[in-house]
Motif scaffolding. Structure first.
Motif, mmCIF file in Angstrom:
data_model
loop_
_atom_site.group_PDB
_atom_site.id
_atom_site.type_symbol
_atom_site.label_atom_id
_atom_site.label_comp_id
_atom_site.label_asym_id
_atom_site.label_seq_id
_atom_site.Cartn_x
_atom_site.Cartn_y
_atom_site.Cartn_z
ATOM 1 N N VAL B 176 21.025 38.235 2.763
ATOM 2 C CA VAL B 176 20.418 37.258 1.859
ATOM 3 C C VAL B 176 19.178 37.849 1.184
ATOM 4 O O VAL B 176 18.863 37.501 0.041
ATOM 5 C CB VAL B 176 20.069 35.968 2.632
ATOM 6 N N PHE B 177 18.466 38.776 1.886
ATOM 7 C CA PHE B 177 17.260 39.348 1.263
ATOM 8 C C PHE B 177 17.604 40.119 -0.016
ATOM 9 O O PHE B 177 16.746 40.355 -0.860
ATOM 10 C CB PHE B 177 16.455 40.213 2.251
ATOM 11 N N PHE B 178 18.892 40.499 -0.172
ATOM 12 C CA PHE B 178 19.334 41.222 -1.367
ATOM 13 C C PHE B 178 19.798 40.249 -2.446
ATOM 14 O O PHE B 178 19.427 40.369 -3.618
ATOM 15 C CB PHE B 178 20.461 42.177 -0.965
ATOM 16 N N GLU B 179 20.611 39.259 -2.019
ATOM 17 C CA GLU B 179 21.115 38.260 -2.970
ATOM 18 C C GLU B 179 21.352 36.974 -2.180
ATOM 19 O O GLU B 179 22.093 36.972 -1.179
ATOM 20 C CB GLU B 179 22.419 38.751 -3.617
ATOM 21 N N SER B 180 20.736 35.880 -2.635
ATOM 22 C CA SER B 180 20.752 34.666 -1.803
ATOM 23 C C SER B 180 22.001 33.818 -2.040
ATOM 24 O O SER B 180 21.913 32.659 -2.404
ATOM 25 C CB SER B 180 19.485 33.850 -2.032
ATOM 26 N N ALA B 181 23.162 34.397 -1.820
ATOM 27 C CA ALA B 181 24.422 33.652 -1.900
ATOM 28 C C ALA B 181 24.688 32.974 -0.559
ATOM 29 O O ALA B 181 24.267 33.471 0.491
ATOM 30 C CB ALA B 181 25.563 34.599 -2.240
ATOM 31 N N LEU B 182 25.386 31.844 -0.592
ATOM 32 C CA LEU B 182 25.764 31.172 0.653
ATOM 33 C C LEU B 182 26.595 32.084 1.544
ATOM 34 O O LEU B 182 26.609 31.945 2.759
ATOM 35 C CB LEU B 182 26.575 29.903 0.343
ATOM 36 N N ARG B 183 27.341 32.993 0.932
ATOM 37 C CA ARG B 183 28.190 33.908 1.681
ATOM 38 C C ARG B 183 27.405 35.051 2.321
ATOM 39 O O ARG B 183 27.937 35.746 3.189
ATOM 40 C CB ARG B 183 29.259 34.488 0.739
ATOM 41 N N ASN B 184 26.189 35.326 1.867
ATOM 42 C CA ASN B 184 25.420 36.415 2.446
ATOM 43 C C ASN B 184 24.697 35.965 3.716
ATOM 44 O O ASN B 184 24.702 34.781 4.053
ATOM 45 C CB ASN B 184 24.469 36.985 1.395
ATOM 46 N N LYS B 185 24.125 36.938 4.436
ATOM 47 C CA LYS B 185 23.644 36.673 5.799
ATOM 48 C C LYS B 185 22.130 36.797 5.920
ATOM 49 O O LYS B 185 21.522 37.714 5.374
ATOM 50 C CB LYS B 185 24.323 37.656 6.771
ATOM 51 N N SER B 186 21.566 35.868 6.711
ATOM 52 C CA SER B 186 20.107 35.819 6.911
ATOM 53 C C SER B 186 19.627 36.996 7.753
ATOM 54 O O SER B 186 20.401 37.632 8.464
ATOM 55 C CB SER B 186 19.735 34.524 7.632
ATOM 56 N N ASP B 187 18.330 37.237 7.692
ATOM 57 C CA ASP B 187 17.716 38.262 8.546
ATOM 58 C C ASP B 187 18.024 37.994 10.015
ATOM 59 O O ASP B 187 18.291 38.918 10.787
ATOM 60 C CB ASP B 187 16.193 38.271 8.353
ATOM 61 N N THR B 188 17.978 36.712 10.407
ATOM 62 C CA THR B 188 18.238 36.348 11.805
ATOM 63 C C THR B 188 19.619 36.818 12.233
ATOM 64 O O THR B 188 19.789 37.409 13.311
ATOM 65 C CB THR B 188 18.164 34.808 11.968
ATOM 66 N N VAL B 189 20.615 36.543 11.393
ATOM 67 C CA VAL B 189 21.985 36.941 11.723
ATOM 68 C C VAL B 189 22.100 38.460 11.760
ATOM 69 O O VAL B 189 22.696 39.040 12.683
ATOM 70 C CB VAL B 189 22.980 36.337 10.701
ATOM 71 N N ILE B 190 21.502 39.121 10.784
ATOM 72 C CA ILE B 190 21.623 40.584 10.691
ATOM 73 C C ILE B 190 20.998 41.258 11.910
ATOM 74 O O ILE B 190 21.570 42.178 12.499
ATOM 75 C CB ILE B 190 20.993 41.065 9.373
ATOM 76 N N LYS B 191 19.833 40.756 12.306
ATOM 77 C CA LYS B 191 19.167 41.339 13.479
ATOM 78 C C LYS B 191 19.980 41.082 14.750
ATOM 79 O O LYS B 191 20.161 41.983 15.572
ATOM 80 C CB LYS B 191 17.757 40.765 13.625
ATOM 81 N N ALA B 192 20.480 39.852 14.905
ATOM 82 C CA ALA B 192 21.271 39.531 16.104
ATOM 83 C C ALA B 192 22.553 40.363 16.143
ATOM 84 O O ALA B 192 22.985 40.821 17.206
ATOM 85 C CB ALA B 192 21.603 38.038 16.128
ATOM 86 N N LEU B 193 23.146 40.554 14.982
ATOM 87 C CA LEU B 193 24.375 41.362 14.911
ATOM 88 C C LEU B 193 24.094 42.791 15.356
ATOM 89 O O LEU B 193 24.829 43.358 16.176
ATOM 90 C CB LEU B 193 24.909 41.335 13.473
#
Lengths: 324, 324
Positions: B176-193
């Motif tokens: 989401v930090f790159f493009e705030s689409a509903l399909r993109n992923k938050s920092d929280t998700v990216i870090k947890a992943l």
């Protein structure tokens, strides 16, 4: 007296149909799907067509209030089809109209679990009606299929009442104030249902009763009286949830479908996994007279007893089963 | 250089397979179901079997890392099957193992909408993983099918990471930090992943890119660099989401399935309803070299470029595709 039962799911046989006639049951909403796919449901309708052919002297299919009254006149029990889950429409809103054409008049938006449309009463969280669910509610409203939230969770139920342009039903459940089962309904739901012109069918399934199978007729009728005060005597009926002569494998299917690898015991438990025992005053379809008498003994007027035993469901069917 | 694409869905043809060979693509995860039922999915596998027979000089099925390396050695592009939805398993956990036997190695738990397992990214509310979802996650873990949350909602994704005993993937999405689409992923998700050992495949689908089709290669590679810092360079790869030569009817199917009576435009709009234009530096499978060069120009080391272009996916496949 007109007698209508808002839900049964029995192991249908001639002897059960004979009991229905003996008990003066004019119409019964029967479940024809729990977890079945579209094609499996068509097969279940095929099975019912065979029953209508074999026992046409006792039962007949009913898709409208006028067909119901004609069945009564002919001394037959009218049978209305319904689904306890949305599995038969799979992912396709257009199957709503197709099943309506085939006689289906009730569909639960969910059965215990999360469905594609709504949340079931055993899920930990309930986000309400889904995107697909909103489309299906509109389609059910259009063709005249009743939204049934008996096994749905609280917010989903309240949203269904709100989103539906026609009154909905909870065909078989009791108030939580009577017995605090997950399957029973809160005061909030009961009041919203009554205010919106919906119907509540009182369940005789022991897990929904105070003291289970030992619930007395007087206790049951006290609950009916309390609910009538809460939501109005025009919005209540019977929805016995009678599951007669069924093998334990059937309740296992209802609870586990194909979704659970481990055994889910639903309202039961590992030590009480099978069918519960029915109260002795309502163990089969010859016993509707007991309920009517119990209501009179509780203090209901003759008019109100007639409403609860069948007239309310008849009025609801009249306004619900055809296209809007 | 080993090159693996974490997701494509193209209108498969010999010319596309030839482009894959020309672009040095060693393996591609292909979507074989969006809304298909079990039987419809079997037919799609049947179609793929025909492609393998007709184009066996260019492509072959791949179900393990060793099969992938053998394909590379033989100069073929290995094809891994995956679902973008759980519709193929319908309501039956036991279909997970059956589809694994048939070569399926990825399954999204939801596609945009609420599914029987999890919530999609376009629903208003997200209650997380359902009762059935928990059973299916256990079964996928057991047989070696990767949980893919590319089109799922935030809480469902975080719960899937938590509940799964094996690392999961987001095969095709951007931060989401790159493009705030509903399909993109938050920092929280990216870090947890990243912390859980999972994989993120970066999407080249214009709706997931900053400035859409006009996104530059440098901007894309900057995002890859930023994500590498956030979740570690061992947990990222390419998941291009390339949908080549598809008719507009296909994106309509992806967005509307059979669930919506009104037209849903998904990431598009009524004035922009069809397929978006691809960035000119990634319009087909001959262009993987552009990405590798862009990563080098951004400052990635040769080792890290190799990881992002394929080695990370290979390591993930090695540990993910067989029984636990």
């Amino acid at each position: 007296m007109l007698t209508i039962d808002g839900l049964q799911y029995s192991n249908w046989s001639r002897s059960i149909f004979e009991q229905m006639r003996e008990g003066g049951l004019d119409c019964v909403h029967v479940t024809i799907a729990y977890h079945e796919t579209c094609q499996e449901t068509l097969r279940n309708i095929g099975q019912w067509n065979k029953l209508f052919e074999q026992h046409g002297d006792l039962i007949c299919p009913v898709g409208s209030a006028s067909e119901l009254l004609k069945a009564k006149q002919e001394g037959k029990t009218g049978v209305v089809f319904g689904f306890q889950n949305c599995s038969p429409i799979e992912d396709d809103y257009s199957l709503v109209e197709i099943f309506h054409t085939l006689g289906v008049r009730f569909m639960q938006l969910s059965y215990n679990n999360q469905s594609l449309l709504a949340t079931g009463c055993y899920e930990a969280k309930d986000p309400g009606i889904t995107r697909f669910g909103k489309q299906v509610i509109r389609e059910m409203n259009r063709v005249g299929m009743v939204i049934d939230m008996s096994h749905s969770a609280e917010l989903s139920t309240l949203e269904a009442i709100e989103l539906s342009e026609r009154p909905i039903a909870i065909t078989h459940a009791n108030p939580v104030f009577f017995e605090s089962a997950l399957r029973n309904k809160s005061d909030t739901v009961i009041k919203a249902l009554g205010e919106s012109g919906g119907m509540l069918g009182f369940s005789l399934y022991p897990f929904h009763l105070k003291n289970g199978p030992d619930c007395t007729l007087a206790e049951f009728c006290q609950m009916v009286g309390d609910a009538a005060e809460m939501m109005g005597v025009d919005h209540i009926g019977i929805g016995s949830d009678l599951c007669q002569d069924q093998a334990n494998s059937v309740v296992e299917w209802m609870r586990n479908g194909r979704w659970s690898k481990t055994t889910d015991f639903g309202e039961g438990s590992s030590s009480n996994a099978g069918w519960p025992r029915q109260p002795d005053w309502f163990s089969n379809s010859t016993h509707y007279g007991n309920i009517a008498k119990g209501l009179t003994d509780h203090g209901f007027s003759d008019d109100d007893v007639e409403k609860v035993m069948g007239k309310n469901w008849l009025r609801f069917f009249e306004s619900s089963f055809s296209a809007s």
